[in-house]
Design a protein around this motif. Sequence first.
Motif, mmCIF file in Angstrom:
data_model
loop_
_atom_site.group_PDB
_atom_site.id
_atom_site.type_symbol
_atom_site.label_atom_id
_atom_site.label_comp_id
_atom_site.label_asym_id
_atom_site.label_seq_id
_atom_site.Cartn_x
_atom_site.Cartn_y
_atom_site.Cartn_z
ATOM 1 N N ALA A 1 -52.636 76.756 11.357
ATOM 2 C CA ALA A 1 -52.937 75.593 10.517
ATOM 3 C C ALA A 1 -54.050 75.877 9.510
ATOM 4 C CB ALA A 1 -53.288 74.393 11.392
ATOM 5 N N GLY A 2 -53.961 76.995 8.825
ATOM 6 C CA GLY A 2 -54.952 77.324 7.814
ATOM 7 C C GLY A 2 -56.279 77.801 8.361
ATOM 8 N N GLY A 3 -56.360 77.964 9.671
ATOM 9 C CA GLY A 3 -57.599 78.422 10.298
ATOM 10 C C GLY A 3 -57.315 79.541 11.267
ATOM 11 N N ARG A 4 -58.237 79.754 12.156
ATOM 12 C CA ARG A 4 -58.111 80.816 13.150
ATOM 13 C C ARG A 4 -58.396 80.240 14.525
ATOM 14 N NH1 ARG A 4 -59.927 86.058 11.922
ATOM 15 N NH2 ARG A 4 -58.424 85.779 10.267
ATOM 16 N N LEU A 5 -57.546 80.572 15.483
ATOM 17 C CA LEU A 5 -57.758 80.172 16.878
ATOM 18 C C LEU A 5 -58.245 81.370 17.670
ATOM 19 C CD1 LEU A 5 -54.657 78.100 18.088
ATOM 20 C CD2 LEU A 5 -56.944 77.289 17.550
ATOM 21 N N LYS B 1 -55.825 78.721 39.270
ATOM 22 C CA LYS B 1 -56.592 77.769 38.471
ATOM 23 C C LYS B 1 -57.258 78.542 37.339
ATOM 24 C CE LYS B 1 -59.963 74.093 39.315
ATOM 25 N NZ LYS B 1 -60.846 73.542 40.348
ATOM 26 N N THR B 2 -57.140 78.023 36.099
ATOM 27 C CA THR B 2 -57.643 78.721 34.929
ATOM 28 C C THR B 2 -58.286 77.746 33.966
ATOM 29 O OG1 THR B 2 -55.804 80.286 35.119
ATOM 30 C CG2 THR B 2 -56.988 80.251 33.020
ATOM 31 N N GLN B 3 -59.424 78.151 33.419
ATOM 32 C CA GLN B 3 -60.014 77.379 32.329
ATOM 33 C C GLN B 3 -59.513 77.984 31.020
ATOM 34 O OE1 GLN B 3 -64.287 77.367 31.930
ATOM 35 N NE2 GLN B 3 -64.224 75.574 30.614
ATOM 36 N N VAL B 4 -58.899 77.153 30.194
ATOM 37 C CA VAL B 4 -58.420 77.549 28.874
ATOM 38 C C VAL B 4 -59.426 76.996 27.869
ATOM 39 C CG1 VAL B 4 -56.552 77.372 27.185
ATOM 40 C CG2 VAL B 4 -56.013 77.462 29.641
ATOM 41 N N SER B 5 -60.100 77.887 27.150
ATOM 42 C CA SER B 5 -61.095 77.478 26.155
ATOM 43 C C SER B 5 -60.644 77.979 24.794
ATOM 44 C CB SER B 5 -62.455 78.104 26.479
ATOM 45 O OG SER B 5 -62.871 77.747 27.776
ATOM 46 N N LEU B 6 -60.696 77.106 23.799
ATOM 47 C CA LEU B 6 -60.300 77.536 22.473
ATOM 48 C C LEU B 6 -61.301 77.101 21.431
ATOM 49 C CD1 LEU B 6 -58.956 75.086 20.589
ATOM 50 C CD2 LEU B 6 -57.072 75.401 22.132
ATOM 51 N N ALA B 7 -61.393 77.891 20.391
ATOM 52 C CA ALA B 7 -62.195 77.571 19.210
ATOM 53 C C ALA B 7 -61.270 77.645 18.009
ATOM 54 C CB ALA B 7 -63.345 78.559 19.061
ATOM 55 N N HIS B 8 -61.305 76.625 17.186
ATOM 56 C CA HIS B 8 -60.505 76.588 15.964
ATOM 57 C C HIS B 8 -61.500 76.682 14.810
ATOM 58 C CE1 HIS B 8 -56.884 74.511 13.780
ATOM 59 N NE2 HIS B 8 -57.311 75.581 13.137
ATOM 60 N N THR B 9 -61.512 77.815 14.135
ATOM 61 C CA THR B 9 -62.486 78.074 13.086
ATOM 62 C C THR B 9 -61.827 78.140 11.718
ATOM 63 O OG1 THR B 9 -62.295 80.475 13.346
ATOM 64 C CG2 THR B 9 -63.944 79.366 14.703
ATOM 65 N N LYS B 10 -62.663 78.265 10.696
ATOM 66 C CA LYS B 10 -62.229 78.360 9.298
ATOM 67 C C LYS B 10 -61.531 77.075 8.850
ATOM 68 C CE LYS B 10 -62.031 83.323 9.374
ATOM 69 N NZ LYS B 10 -62.232 84.245 8.330
ATOM 70 N N LEU B 11 -61.996 75.954 9.371
ATOM 71 C CA LEU B 11 -61.453 74.666 8.961
ATOM 72 C C LEU B 11 -62.025 74.274 7.605
ATOM 73 C CD1 LEU B 11 -61.592 72.857 12.419
ATOM 74 C CD2 LEU B 11 -59.599 73.839 11.280
ATOM 75 N N ALA B 12 -61.364 73.343 6.925
ATOM 76 C CA ALA B 12 -61.713 73.013 5.542
ATOM 77 C C ALA B 12 -63.025 72.243 5.405
ATOM 78 C CB ALA B 12 -60.576 72.217 4.899
ATOM 79 N N ASP B 13 -63.259 71.283 6.322
ATOM 80 C CA ASP B 13 -64.428 70.415 6.151
ATOM 81 C C ASP B 13 -64.658 69.588 7.411
ATOM 82 O OD1 ASP B 13 -62.406 68.419 6.086
ATOM 83 O OD2 ASP B 13 -62.414 68.373 3.897
ATOM 84 N N ALA B 14 -65.625 68.684 7.350
ATOM 85 C CA ALA B 14 -65.973 67.850 8.505
ATOM 86 C C ALA B 14 -64.808 66.950 8.927
ATOM 87 C CB ALA B 14 -67.211 67.009 8.196
ATOM 88 N N ASP B 15 -64.019 66.486 7.977
ATOM 89 C CA ASP B 15 -62.858 65.658 8.319
ATOM 90 C C ASP B 15 -61.845 66.454 9.141
ATOM 91 O OD1 ASP B 15 -63.938 63.461 7.005
ATOM 92 O OD2 ASP B 15 -62.819 63.846 5.145
#
Length: 170
Positions: A119-123, A134-148
């Motif tokens: 979606a235009g960013g990086r996961l 049992k697993t913890q799935v953690s994600l970061a979605h970076t390179k987003l356009a703005d605060a919205d």
Amino acid sequence: MLKASTGRDWEAWFALLDTWGATSRTHTQIARHLTDDLAVDGWYAQSITVGYEQERGLRAVGQSSRGDWRTSGNRTVQAPAERCEAAFTDPGVRRRWLPGSAFSLRTHRAGKTLSADYAGGRLSVRFTPKGEAKTQVSLAHTKLADADAVAAYKDFWKERLAVLKTLLEK
């Protein structure tokens, strides 16, 4: 909790950093001052630094110290790490919880992490086993356009990770 762990509350830390001139310093300089000069644990030093930068208008919520925009989410799932990982790497499984997604795998360390364009960013996704099934799935979605975009994706990932949990725990 901050005061119990560091000896100061937010107001005291902000006042101390103001006196030191932190508004004219970089994120790294502030964090290093906290750890090296004031003996603050690294995790708390980062938290105090980010809180200070947000409070003083040096960065917005969801904005990194470099100025880019990001959000994150995590969910603990009653499923082994391999199954959680397959929910991202197997297109058929991925479509069941992340429909219509433009997902392009970039890197993959089996059983540990992966990164993908999305979606235009990086996961960036990390799989942390919390037992055999049992697993913890953690994600970061970076390179987003703005605060919205940060706000929208924060809600999006909360809902999508809930769907993922339901799918994998069937």
